[in-house]
Design an enzyme around this catalytic site. Structure first.
Site, mmCIF file in Angstrom:
data_model
loop_
_atom_site.group_PDB
_atom_site.id
_atom_site.type_symbol
_atom_site.label_atom_id
_atom_site.label_comp_id
_atom_site.label_asym_id
_atom_site.label_seq_id
_atom_site.Cartn_x
_atom_site.Cartn_y
_atom_site.Cartn_z
ATOM 1 N N HIS A 1 -26.075 22.599 0.373
ATOM 2 C CA HIS A 1 -26.251 23.125 -0.975
ATOM 3 C C HIS A 1 -25.230 24.217 -1.273
ATOM 4 C CE1 HIS A 1 -28.491 23.949 -4.601
ATOM 5 N NE2 HIS A 1 -28.426 25.241 -4.318
ATOM 6 N N ALA B 1 -13.473 2.350 -2.687
ATOM 7 C CA ALA B 1 -13.422 3.340 -3.770
ATOM 8 C C ALA B 1 -12.534 2.831 -4.882
ATOM 9 C CB ALA B 1 -12.877 4.664 -3.238
ATOM 10 N N TYR C 1 -9.823 -3.250 -10.373
ATOM 11 C CA TYR C 1 -9.417 -2.000 -9.731
ATOM 12 C C TYR C 1 -8.135 -1.426 -10.361
ATOM 13 C CZ TYR C 1 -11.999 -2.563 -5.193
ATOM 14 O OH TYR C 1 -12.922 -2.661 -4.183
ATOM 15 N N CYS D 1 0.819 -1.212 0.000
ATOM 16 C CA CYS D 1 0.000 0.000 0.000
ATOM 17 C C CYS D 1 0.853 1.262 0.000
ATOM 18 C CB CYS D 1 -0.934 -0.003 1.204
ATOM 19 S SG CYS D 1 -1.960 1.466 1.265
ATOM 20 N N LYS E 1 -0.186 5.443 -5.904
ATOM 21 C CA LYS E 1 -1.298 5.514 -6.878
ATOM 22 C C LYS E 1 -2.109 6.786 -6.691
ATOM 23 C CE LYS E 1 -5.090 4.386 -5.860
ATOM 24 N NZ LYS E 1 -5.597 3.040 -5.655
ATOM 25 N N GLU F 1 -25.707 16.271 -1.994
ATOM 26 C CA GLU F 1 -27.079 16.577 -1.555
ATOM 27 C C GLU F 1 -28.104 15.732 -2.311
ATOM 28 O OE1 GLU F 1 -28.818 20.483 -2.610
ATOM 29 O OE2 GLU F 1 -27.007 20.817 -3.787
ATOM 30 N N GLU G 1 -7.828 1.976 -12.760
ATOM 31 C CA GLU G 1 -7.190 3.144 -12.131
ATOM 32 C C GLU G 1 -5.986 3.606 -12.944
ATOM 33 O OE1 GLU G 1 -8.422 2.575 -7.424
ATOM 34 O OE2 GLU G 1 -6.412 1.979 -8.031
ATOM 35 N N CYS H 1 -1.607 1.795 -2.945
ATOM 36 C CA CYS H 1 -2.554 2.897 -2.705
ATOM 37 C C CYS H 1 -1.930 4.290 -2.650
ATOM 38 C CB CYS H 1 -3.281 2.704 -1.368
ATOM 39 S SG CYS H 1 -3.323 1.042 -0.736
HETATM 40 P P1 NDP Z 1 -9.108 -7.596 -9.591
HETATM 41 O O1 NDP Z 1 -9.437 -8.903 -9.025
HETATM 42 O O2 NDP Z 1 -9.832 -6.379 -9.153
HETATM 43 O O3 NDP Z 1 -9.260 -7.671 -11.177
HETATM 44 C C1 NDP Z 1 -8.585 -8.642 -11.927
HETATM 45 C C2 NDP Z 1 -8.931 -8.460 -13.392
HETATM 46 O O4 NDP Z 1 -8.149 -9.353 -14.157
HETATM 47 C C3 NDP Z 1 -10.381 -8.755 -13.705
HETATM 48 O O5 NDP Z 1 -10.787 -7.939 -14.756
HETATM 49 C C4 NDP Z 1 -10.315 -10.230 -14.129
HETATM 50 O O6 NDP Z 1 -11.331 -10.593 -15.025
HETATM 51 C C5 NDP Z 1 -8.987 -10.249 -14.867
HETATM 52 N N1 NDP Z 1 -8.357 -11.570 -14.896
HETATM 53 C C6 NDP Z 1 -8.125 -12.394 -13.850
HETATM 54 N N2 NDP Z 1 -7.473 -13.502 -14.259
HETATM 55 C C7 NDP Z 1 -7.298 -13.375 -15.590
HETATM 56 C C8 NDP Z 1 -6.696 -14.189 -16.580
HETATM 57 N N3 NDP Z 1 -6.152 -15.370 -16.290
HETATM 58 N N4 NDP Z 1 -6.713 -13.752 -17.851
HETATM 59 C C9 NDP Z 1 -7.269 -12.566 -18.169
HETATM 60 N N5 NDP Z 1 -7.837 -11.741 -17.283
HETATM 61 C C10 NDP Z 1 -7.860 -12.146 -15.997
HETATM 62 O O7 NDP Z 1 -7.538 -7.456 -9.383
HETATM 63 P P2 NDP Z 1 -6.550 -6.222 -9.468
HETATM 64 O O8 NDP Z 1 -5.264 -6.793 -9.921
HETATM 65 O O9 NDP Z 1 -7.128 -5.094 -10.250
HETATM 66 O O10 NDP Z 1 -6.432 -5.752 -7.962
HETATM 67 C C11 NDP Z 1 -6.096 -6.688 -6.934
HETATM 68 C C12 NDP Z 1 -6.782 -6.333 -5.650
HETATM 69 O O11 NDP Z 1 -6.165 -5.197 -5.102
HETATM 70 C C13 NDP Z 1 -8.251 -5.965 -5.803
HETATM 71 O O12 NDP Z 1 -9.086 -7.071 -5.693
HETATM 72 C C14 NDP Z 1 -8.472 -4.997 -4.705
HETATM 73 O O13 NDP Z 1 -8.927 -5.718 -3.596
HETATM 74 C C15 NDP Z 1 -7.109 -4.415 -4.430
HETATM 75 N N6 NDP Z 1 -7.036 -3.027 -4.897
HETATM 76 C C16 NDP Z 1 -7.834 -2.087 -4.323
HETATM 77 C C17 NDP Z 1 -7.785 -0.791 -4.741
HETATM 78 C C18 NDP Z 1 -8.672 0.220 -4.123
HETATM 79 O O14 NDP Z 1 -9.187 -0.017 -3.033
HETATM 80 N N7 NDP Z 1 -8.902 1.374 -4.763
HETATM 81 C C19 NDP Z 1 -6.895 -0.361 -5.812
HETATM 82 C C20 NDP Z 1 -6.118 -1.434 -6.368
HETATM 83 C C21 NDP Z 1 -6.200 -2.704 -5.910
HETATM 84 P P3 NDP Z 1 -12.749 -11.137 -14.500
HETATM 85 O O15 NDP Z 1 -13.458 -9.984 -13.904
HETATM 86 O O16 NDP Z 1 -13.370 -11.652 -15.745
HETATM 87 O O17 NDP Z 1 -12.435 -12.204 -13.500
#
Ligand code: NDP
Length: 470
Positions: free
Chosen positions: A438, A343, A180, A42, A50, A443, A184, A47
C-alpha cells in the site's frame, strides 16, 4: 556424412539468435545468415523501438498532470521528432551490435546475406553464391506486415517497418487495424502530437481480449483524442498535394499525412527455397511444425513467427532455445504455449494472462468474476478522467484463478508476475491471503473480496438417441 556446419540458421531475430547461441554452446558448429540487421523485427523495428516511443509519448500525460501537482510548465511542450528518431537509432544500433557480439563470443559464424535452401542439407548464400552444407537447418525468418485491405492506393500507405523513421512527423495519421500494432501506434502518435484516426473492420478493437478491457481501452483511446471508426475501412486512397485523401466505407472523406496499415503480419516464407526441400506450409503460408519445431523434412526445423504459433518475441526465444536443447544438448525440451502473459503498450497499458471471461464460461461449469475499477492515484490531483480496470476470473468449483486482466499503468509489469501466479495454479483464496502493498494499484488484486458475478452453465439436456437415453 560430414557437413560444413552442424547447424545453419536462416534469420538473425530473437528465435534464430537464441537457437544459434545455445547450439554453439553445446559444441555445434553454427552459421547464421541475416540479410538486414542482427536482432530481427523485435529489436530493429518492433518491440524495442516501439517501447522507446511509448516512453516518449507518455511525457505528454506527465506534462498534463504536472499542473495538478503545482508545477508550471510551458503551455504546449513540443516534440522534436528528429531527435527522438536519432536517439532510437543509436540505441537499436547498440543492441544489434550486442546481438552480433554475443554470437561471435559463442563461436557462431555470421553471414550478412540472404540465404536460400537448395535441398534438405544445403543452403546458398546470396552475397557470393557460396553453398553451405548443414546437418540441420533452422528457419527463423519471422513475418512481414500484410498490406490489407487491398484497396486502390494502398501502395501509398506505410507499415510498422517505416513508421519509426519517417522523415517528417505525421500531423494527421490514419491507422488501419484494431490489433496490437494499430492500437499501440495510435496511442503513441496521439500523445506525440498527431491527430489520429483509428479505423478497423470489427465492432471493437483487440478481438480475442477480455471484453471489459476492450471496451475500457476504447474509452481511454477516445480520451487521448483518437477518432475511432469501428466497422469502417478505407475503400480508396489518393495521393494529393495536401496529403493522402482517404475515402471510407461510410462515405466520409478525409486527408492524412500518413496512413499506417496494421492489419496483421504474414509468415516470411516466400523466396526461401522451402519448396526445393519439400517443406510443408499451412493455409496462411506458415511452416508446419510439431511440438519440437520439426518440419516434415527431418533435417529442417522452424521457430518463431514463421510458424505462426503464438507470435510473440519471448515465445520465439523459448522455441529457439528448446530446439537447441533438444537437437544439440541431448535434453528434450518442449515449449508450452498456454497461459502466456502478454501486454499491449497503449497508455494505459493492457496486461493479461490466462483465460478471458468468455473463454472460461465456454469451458467451465461455474465461473466467478471479480472486478475493480478505479481512478489511479496519480490522476486524482490532475483530474484526468482515467480508469484502471482489474478483473480476476475464477473457476467457481476449484477456486483456481483462470485469468487476470488489467488495464492500467504498468499492467505489463504486473502481467509478468501474474504469469507465475497463474502458472502455479494459485486460487482466489491465495490472492486473498496475500498481504497488500500500500498504496499501489496492484493491491486491488489481493483486496477484491466481493464477487461481481457467478455464471453457472446450464446442465446439458440429453437429446433423443443420445447415450443417456439408451
Ligand atoms: P493482429 O492480428 O493483432 O491484428 C490485426 C488487425 O487487423 C485486427 O484488427 C484484424 O481484424 C485486422 N485485419 C486483419 N486482416 C484484415 C483485412 N484483410 N482487412 C481489414 N482488417 C484486417 O496483428 P498486428 O498487425 O497488430 O500484430 C501482429 C502480431 O504481432 C500480433 O498478433 C502480436 O502477436 C504481435 N505483436 C505483439 C505486440 C506486443 O506483445 N505488445 C506488439 C505488436 C505486435 P479482426 O480482429 O477483425 O480480425
Amino acid at each position: 556424412m560430414s557437413y560444413d556446419v552442424d547447424l545453419f540458421v536462416i534469420g538473425g531475430g530473437s528465435g534464430g539468435v537464441r537457437a544459434a547461441r545455445i547450439a554453439a554452446g553445446y559444441g555445434a558448429s553454427v552459421m547464421i545468415a541475416e540479410e538486414f540487421r542482427m536482432g530481427g523485427t523485435c529489436v530493429i523495428r518492433g518491440c524495442v523501438p516501439k517501447k522507446l516511443y511509448v516512453y516518449a509519448s507518455r511525457f505528454a500525460d506527465d506534462f498534463a498532470d504536472a499542473a495538478g501537482f503545482g508545477w508550471t510548465i510551458p503551455e504546449k511542450p513540443v516534440l522534436h521528432w528528429p531527435t527522438l528518431v536519432a536517439a532510437k537509432e543509436k540505441e537499436i544500433s547498440r543492441l544489434s551490435q550486442i546481438y552480433a557480439n554475443n554470437l561471435g563470443k559463442a563461436g557462431v559464424q555470421i553471414v550478412e546475406t540472404r540465404a536460400e535452401i537448395i535441398d534438405a542439407h544445403t543452403v546458398q548464400l546470396k552475397s557470393d553464391g557460396r553453398r553451405i552444407s548443414a546437418g540441420k537447418i533452422l528457419v527463423a525468418t519471422g513475418g512481414t506486415p500484410a498490406l490489407e485491405p487491398k484497396v486502390p492506393g494502398v501502395e501509398h500507405t506505410i507499415t510498422s517497418n517505416e513508421i519509426f523513421d519517417l522523415a517528417e512527423f505525421p500531423k494527421r495519421l490514419l491507422v488501419i487495424g484494431g490489433g496490437y500494432i494499430a492500437v499501440e501506434f495510435a496511442s503513441v502518435f496521439a500523445r506525440l502530437g498527431s491527430q489520429v484516426a483509428l479505423a478497423f473492420r470489427g465492432e471493437n478493437i483487440l478481438r480475442g481480449f477480455d471484453e471489459d478491457l476492450r471496451e475500457g481501452l476504447r474509452v481511454e483511446l477516445t480520451h487521448a483524442g483518437i477518432a475511432i471508426h469501428a466497422a469502417t475501412l478505407p475503400i480508396a486512397l489518393e495521393k494529393r498535394a495536401d496529403g493522402l485523401a482517404v475515402t471510407f466505407s461510410d462515405g466520409e472523406q478525409r486527408v492524412f499525412d500518413q496512413v499506417l496499415v496494421a492489419t496483421g503480419r504474414i509468415p516470411h516464407t516466400r523466396g526461401l527455397g522451402l519448396e526445393n526441400a519439400g517443406v510443408e506450409l499451412d493455409h496462411v503460408g506458415a511452416i508446419k511444425v510439431d511440438a519440437f519445431s520439426r518440419t516434415n523434412v527431418d533435417s529442417i526445423f522452424a521457430v518463431g513467427d514463421v510458424t505462426n504459433r503464438v507470435n510473440l518475441t519471448p515465445v520465439a526465444i523459448r522455441e529457439g532455445h528448446a530446439f537447441a536443447d533438444t537437437q544439440f544438448g541431448g535434453k528434450e525440451n518442449v515449449v508450452v504455449h498456454t497461459d502466456i502473459p502478454t501486454a499491449v503498450f497503449t497508455t494505459p497499458e493492457i496486461g493479461t494472462v490466462g483465460m478471458t471471461e468468455a473463454e472460461s464460461r465456454r469451458i467451465f461449469d461455474v465461473v466467478d468474476i471479480y472486478e475493480a475499477s478505479f481512478r489511479p492515484m496519480k490522476a486524482t490531483l490532475s483530474g484526468r478522467p482515467e480508469k484502471t480496470l482489474m478483473k480476476i476470473i475464477v473457476d467457481g468449483v476449484t477456486d483456481q484463478v483462470l485469468g487476470v486482466h488489467i488495464l492500467g499503468h504498468e499492467a505489463g509489469e504486473m502481467a509478468q508476475l501474474l504469469g507465475i501466479v497463474v502458472r502455479l495454479k494459485a486460487t482466489k483464496a491465495d490472492f486473498d491471503a496475500t498481504m497488500a502493498v500500500h498504496p499501489t494499484a496492484a493491491e486491488e488484486l489481493v483486496t477484491m473480496r466481493t464477487r461481481q458475478a457467478r455464471y453457472e452453465r446450464e446442465p446439458q439436456i440429453a437429446g433423443p438417441g443420445s447415450a443417456a437415453e439408451l
